[in-house]
Design a protein around this motif. Structure first.
Motif, short mmCIF file in Angstrom:
data_model
loop_
_atom_site.label_atom_id
_atom_site.label_comp_id
_atom_site.label_asym_id
_atom_site.label_seq_id
_atom_site.Cartn_x
_atom_site.Cartn_y
_atom_site.Cartn_z
N SER B 84 5.89 -7.52 -13.17
CA SER B 84 5.41 -6.71 -12.04
C SER B 84 6.51 -5.75 -11.60
O SER B 84 7.69 -5.95 -11.91
CB SER B 84 5.04 -7.62 -10.86
OG SER B 84 6.20 -8.31 -10.41
N PHE B 85 6.08 -4.72 -10.90
CA PHE B 85 7.04 -3.79 -10.30
C PHE B 85 6.43 -3.23 -9.03
O PHE B 85 5.21 -3.00 -8.97
CB PHE B 85 7.36 -2.65 -11.28
CG PHE B 85 8.30 -1.63 -10.71
CD1 PHE B 85 9.60 -1.97 -10.34
CD2 PHE B 85 7.88 -0.30 -10.52
CE1 PHE B 85 10.47 -1.03 -9.80
CE2 PHE B 85 8.75 0.64 -9.97
CZ PHE B 85 10.04 0.27 -9.62
N ASP B 86 7.27 -3.04 -8.03
CA ASP B 86 6.82 -2.42 -6.79
C ASP B 86 7.76 -1.26 -6.48
O ASP B 86 8.95 -1.46 -6.27
CB ASP B 86 6.81 -3.43 -5.63
CG ASP B 86 6.38 -2.76 -4.34
OD1 ASP B 86 5.23 -2.29 -4.27
OD2 ASP B 86 7.21 -2.67 -3.42
N LEU B 87 7.19 -0.06 -6.48
CA LEU B 87 8.00 1.14 -6.34
C LEU B 87 8.71 1.20 -4.98
O LEU B 87 9.88 1.57 -4.91
CB LEU B 87 7.10 2.38 -6.54
CG LEU B 87 7.75 3.74 -6.57
CD1 LEU B 87 8.78 3.83 -7.68
CD2 LEU B 87 6.68 4.82 -6.76
N ASP B 88 8.02 0.84 -3.92
CA ASP B 88 8.61 0.94 -2.58
C ASP B 88 9.84 0.05 -2.42
O ASP B 88 10.89 0.49 -1.96
CB ASP B 88 7.57 0.57 -1.50
CG ASP B 88 6.50 1.64 -1.39
OD1 ASP B 88 6.78 2.79 -1.81
OD2 ASP B 88 5.40 1.33 -0.92
N SER B 89 9.71 -1.20 -2.83
CA SER B 89 10.83 -2.14 -2.65
C SER B 89 11.73 -2.15 -3.88
O SER B 89 12.80 -2.76 -3.87
CB SER B 89 10.29 -3.54 -2.41
OG SER B 89 9.56 -3.99 -3.54
#
Lengths: 63, 405
Positions: B84-89
């Motif tokens: 997974s990846f989360d751009l904001d964090s």
């Protein structure tokens, strides 16, 4: 810097000729000819790119 | 642009060349390279040719010699999948495939090079003797199946992978049937005439090539026994290799905040979001040279785009250069080296610049709107590369026809 081509590996894809036509040439007989086996330091970046881009990993550099 | 660290997801060709490019640019921050296979980065083209034939062993597949790999000073995580990846964090979730543990990294620069995986035919899962070819392990499995001396190999799909596997199997003396749903092999890419040249090449080497027919089902009891075609015919098979294209590996990026549409959508410079780039089979970007959004699955593109996407992470936005390659690839089948550069459209003008289709040694050039846009060669590497250079120069089709090569 000395350019070494493993001609058992080379399949004349000619990528090196595109990057450094003054050093590598694939001729009408479809064989690769190294025009300058000991280019100067100013050519190192281009020769390194030839090493990287050769699909057969047939080019190496000594020194 | 000063970066503390760069994380590269995908340890195949684009990923390792990206890491090398970063060090060549004198980037001295931490580089983490994450790959979901246990093998050190290896080269895939021989997997359908010399390695599959048993002429080469794994030592010949090495992409970077061990001492050079050490010099890169990477945190190399093999057998680890990005989950997974989360751009904001900027949180990147990792799953260790061996011990099933998971971990989260907060990344600074991120380069996505997760490649693509093979499409499969529904319903054939779980049958022994049915293979796809993408990885070293795939190639080893097919090699073992070929070594067992199957009575008949069926190749589904006469694209470049299928055609190369067919050529390798025939060279080993195996009986091969190749099935292609298009009217000719590669006719969607090369057109019917050039597709016909490929068809003749295989038929002359003893491949039973069936075109214009699709696969209805792959059947067997535990092990594959036959392939049923949609024209009602049936082919007995001990080994089936399915080569019907690939799907970019982007599922782990769903909900990440990145745009996914036939790959990771990038701008003209390979930037997907601030501090995030993509390269290789998984990257989709507008190539300004051709005015076309591209996703390119070729070896040479993985090398060039890996390096470009790496450099992109080190420069400010106003210094970034667009990625405008002339795509190029090769395919070795029997004693023929097929190469293509640029973009070939079925409505383009075509001119045989040298040689002839009959002898299967030629270079054909393609023009569109008065410009040279593509070249296709059979055993004409010098011509293909010269015309590739002319495409880069933006010459007219007329000048290309007149050019001394």
């Amino acid at each position: 810097m000395k350019i070494v081509v493993d001609f058992d590996l080379c399949e004349s894809n000619a990528i090196c000729m595109q990057i450094a036509p003054d050093i590598f040439e694939v001729r009408d007989d479809d064989f690769l000819y190294v025009l300058n086996e000991e280019p100067g330091e100013e050519d190192r970046a281009r020769v390194d790119e030839c090493v990287q881009r050769c699909p057969k990993q047939a080019i190496s550099v000594q020194g | 642009m000063t970066r503390r660290s760069i994380t590269i997801v995908g340890a195949s060709l684009a990923g390792i060349r990206a890491a090398e490019s970063l060090r060549r640019q004198d980037f001295d921050g931490a580089i983490t390279l994450i790959g979901d296979e246990l093998h050190a980065p290896y080269d895939r083209p021989p997997l359908s040719k010399q390695f599959l034939a048993g002429d080469w062993e794994t030592d010949r597949l090495t992409l970077t010699q061990p001492d050079k790999l050490d010099d890169l000073d990477l945190d190399l995580r093999l057998g680890v999948r990005a989950a997974s990846f989360d751009l904001d964090s900027r949180r990147l979730g990792l799953a260790d495939l061996e011990d099933q543990s998971s971990e989260e990294l907060v990344v600074d620069g991120l380069l996505i090079a997760t490649g693509a995986r093979c499409r499969t035919l529904g319903g054939a899962e779980g049958l022994d003797g049915v293979f796809v070819l993408r990885s070293l392990d795939d190639s080893l499995a097919i090699r073992a199946a070929f070594d067992a001396g199957p009575a008949r190999v069926v190749i589904v799909g006469a694209g470049f992978i299928g055609a190369e596997v067919a050529a390798t199997a025939r060279t080993q003396g195996l009986d091969v049937t190749m099935i292609e749903s298009l009217p000719q092999p590669l006719s969607r890419v090369l057109g019917d005439e050039m597709g016909g040249v490929c068809a003749d090449l295989h038929r002359e080497h003893g491949v039973d090539l069936r075109t214009g027919v699709g696969v209805e089902a792959i059947e067997g009891d535990g092990h594959v026994e036959r392939v049923r075609l949609n024209d009602g015919s049936m082919i007995e098979a001990d080994v089936v290799v399915v080569g019907i294209g690939v799907i970019p590996n982007t599922e782990w990026l769903e909900g990440s905040g990145l745009t996914i549409d036939n790959g990771v959508v990038c701008d003209a410079t390979c930037l997907a979001a601030p501090g995030v780039t993509a390269a290789g089979d998984v990257a989709c970007w507008p190539n300004r040279r051709f005015g076309e959004v591209m996703r390119v699955e070729h070896w040479d593109n993985a090398v060039a785009q890996g390096a470009h996407a790496a450099r992109r992470l080190l420069v400010e936005d106003d210094e970034a250069e667009p990625f405008i390659p002339v795509p190029w690839f090769w395919s070795d089948q029997y004693d023929r080296k097929i190469q293509m550069a640029g973009r070939i459209g079925l409505d383009d003008e075509m001119h045989i610049a040298t040689g002839s289709l009959a002898e299967r040694r030629f270079a054909a050039i393609y023009g569109r709107a008065g410009r040279l846009v593509g070249v296709l060669g059979f055993n004409r590497p010098r011509h293909v590369m010269r015309y590739r250079m002319l495409i880069e120069e933006g010459v007219s089709f007329e000048d290309a026809i007149a050019a001394e090569i």
